[in-house]
Design an enzyme around this catalytic site. Structure first.
Site, PDB file in Angstrom:
ATOM      1  N   CYS A   1     -19.833  -7.485  -3.464  1.00 45.55           N
ATOM      2  CA  CYS A   1     -20.476  -8.030  -2.264  1.00 45.55           C
ATOM      3  C   CYS A   1     -21.958  -8.263  -2.509  1.00 45.55           C
ATOM      4  CB  CYS A   1     -20.258  -7.102  -1.072  1.00 45.55           C
ATOM      5  SG  CYS A   1     -20.759  -5.388  -1.346  1.00 45.55           S
TER       6      CYS A   1
ATOM      7  N   GLY B   1     -24.444  -2.325 -10.475  1.00 49.28           N
ATOM      8  CA  GLY B   1     -24.432  -3.317 -11.553  1.00 49.28           C
ATOM      9  C   GLY B   1     -24.558  -4.730 -11.033  1.00 49.28           C
TER      10      GLY B   1
ATOM     11  N   ASP C   1       0.854  -1.181   0.000  1.00 48.13           N
ATOM     12  CA  ASP C   1       0.000   0.000   0.000  1.00 48.13           C
ATOM     13  C   ASP C   1       0.890   1.231   0.000  1.00 48.13           C
ATOM     14  OD1 ASP C   1      -1.790   2.205   0.758  1.00 48.13           O
ATOM     15  OD2 ASP C   1      -3.243   0.598   1.100  1.00 48.13           O
TER      16      ASP C   1
END
Length: 336
Positions: A152, A212, A35
């Site tokens: 999810c 979507g 990161d």
């Protein structure tokens, strides 16, 4: 079989919760994290303390430039370009791409240059094959180097839709997800050029939004392609969302038979992925739930033998992250 070694790119909400799930499931081993915006000390702090899922129940230390969790040393990188991350130096064969930025085959495949064998995107993808564990993972081909774990919401909707379509047939349907706040939203009103409503303060509003997720079910279950669409309402809760699936059935039935079919799937082929409850539950009851989708039998309603509304809960952080872990482990097993 050796436990697959994994790298995580992006230590945000999903990256951190994936790591927590990996430590619980013990089916994969995270050996590296990248990161560019979080240094090692801050990384340790963010992993240890979580406002939603609570303090990590284990040891979190920094030793020799590594993040050490419960005695497991994890290499830390701070590269902006995925192609520059040396995954091979950590022995990471699989990379979980959880930045939300590199979501196409072309951009995510940059991880392969650093030694990764496969990249699993923890988001929907426009062109990478999408898999929902419990629904279509058996179609995975080991030759695929970049795949997606879908969203999810798709992970919640697809198991439910599969059971209903396989048993009664779905002619058409509409989905609404009442979705918890996510990191892309604003704490107070702010600029959001592409989505004006999305720029309004998350804690003060119920915000209609596009998704979507329902259309994506058609990619996961080809028989439902073009039969489902949907929308979202973003609500001011920190975690746990709920899907409302309203469908026209091909075969007339009654609500008791629908409940029975879903319950059977939850105890059989979809055990661990699809849950079932008849209790008077609310959203916080599912924080930390491992399932992708928990059918709320007492919340659904039926208007006629072929028209029904079904309700299913999901922890959009925890349950989804567990499926990311499961998908990595599944694909690794197919490589051996």
């Amino acid at each position: 079989m050796a436990i697959p070694k994994v790298g995580i790119n992006g230590f945000g909400r999903i990256g951190r919760i994936v790591l927590r799930n990996a430590l619980v499931a013990k089916t994969i081993q995270v050996v590296a994290i990248n990161d560019p915006f979080i240094d090692l000390e801050y990384m340790a702090y963010m992993f240890k303390y979580d406002s939603t899922h609570g303090r990590f129940d284990g040891s979190v230390e920094i030793k020799d430039g590594k993040l050490v969790i419960d005695g497991n040393a994890i290499d830390v990188h701070n590269e902006r370009d995925p192609a520059d991350i040396k995954w091979s130096t950590s022995g990471a064969d699989y990379v979980i791409e959880s930045t939300g930025v590199f979501t196409t085959q072309e951009t995510a495949s940059a991880h392969l240059k650093g030694g990764a064998k496969r990249v699993i995107i923890s988001a929907p993808s426009k062109d990478a094959p999408m898999y929902v564990v419990g629904v279509n993972e058996e179609k995975f081909n080991p030759s695929e180097k970049v795949i997606s774990n879908a969203s999810c919401t798709t992970n919640c909707l697809a198991p439910l839709a599969k059971v209903i379509n396989d048993t009664f047939g779905i002619e058409e349907g509409l989905m609404t997800t009442v979705h918890a706040t996510t990191a892309t939203q604003k704490t107070v009103d702010g600029p959001s050029k592409k989505d004006w409503r999305g720029g309004r303060g998350a804690s003060a509003n119920i915000i209609p939004s596009s998704t979507g997720a329902a259309k994506a079910v058609g990619k996961v279950i080809p028989a439902l392609n073009g039969k489902l669409t949907g929308m979202a309402f973003r609500v001011p809760t920190p975690d746990v969302s709920v899907v409302d699936l309203t469908v026209k059935l091909a075969k007339p039935t009654n609500y008791e038979d629908i409940k029975a079919a879903i319950k059977a799937a939850s105890e059989g082929p979809m055990k661990g992925v699809l849950g079932y409850t008849e209790d008077a539950v609310v959203s916080t009851d599912f924080c930390g739930d491992n399932h992708s989708s928990i059918f709320d039998a007492s919340a659904g309603i039926q208007l006629s033998p072929q028209f029904v509304k079904l309700v299913s809960w999901y922890d959009n952080e925890w349950g989804y992250s567990r499926r990311v872990v499961d998908l990595v482990a599944y694909t690794a097993a197919k490589d051996n």
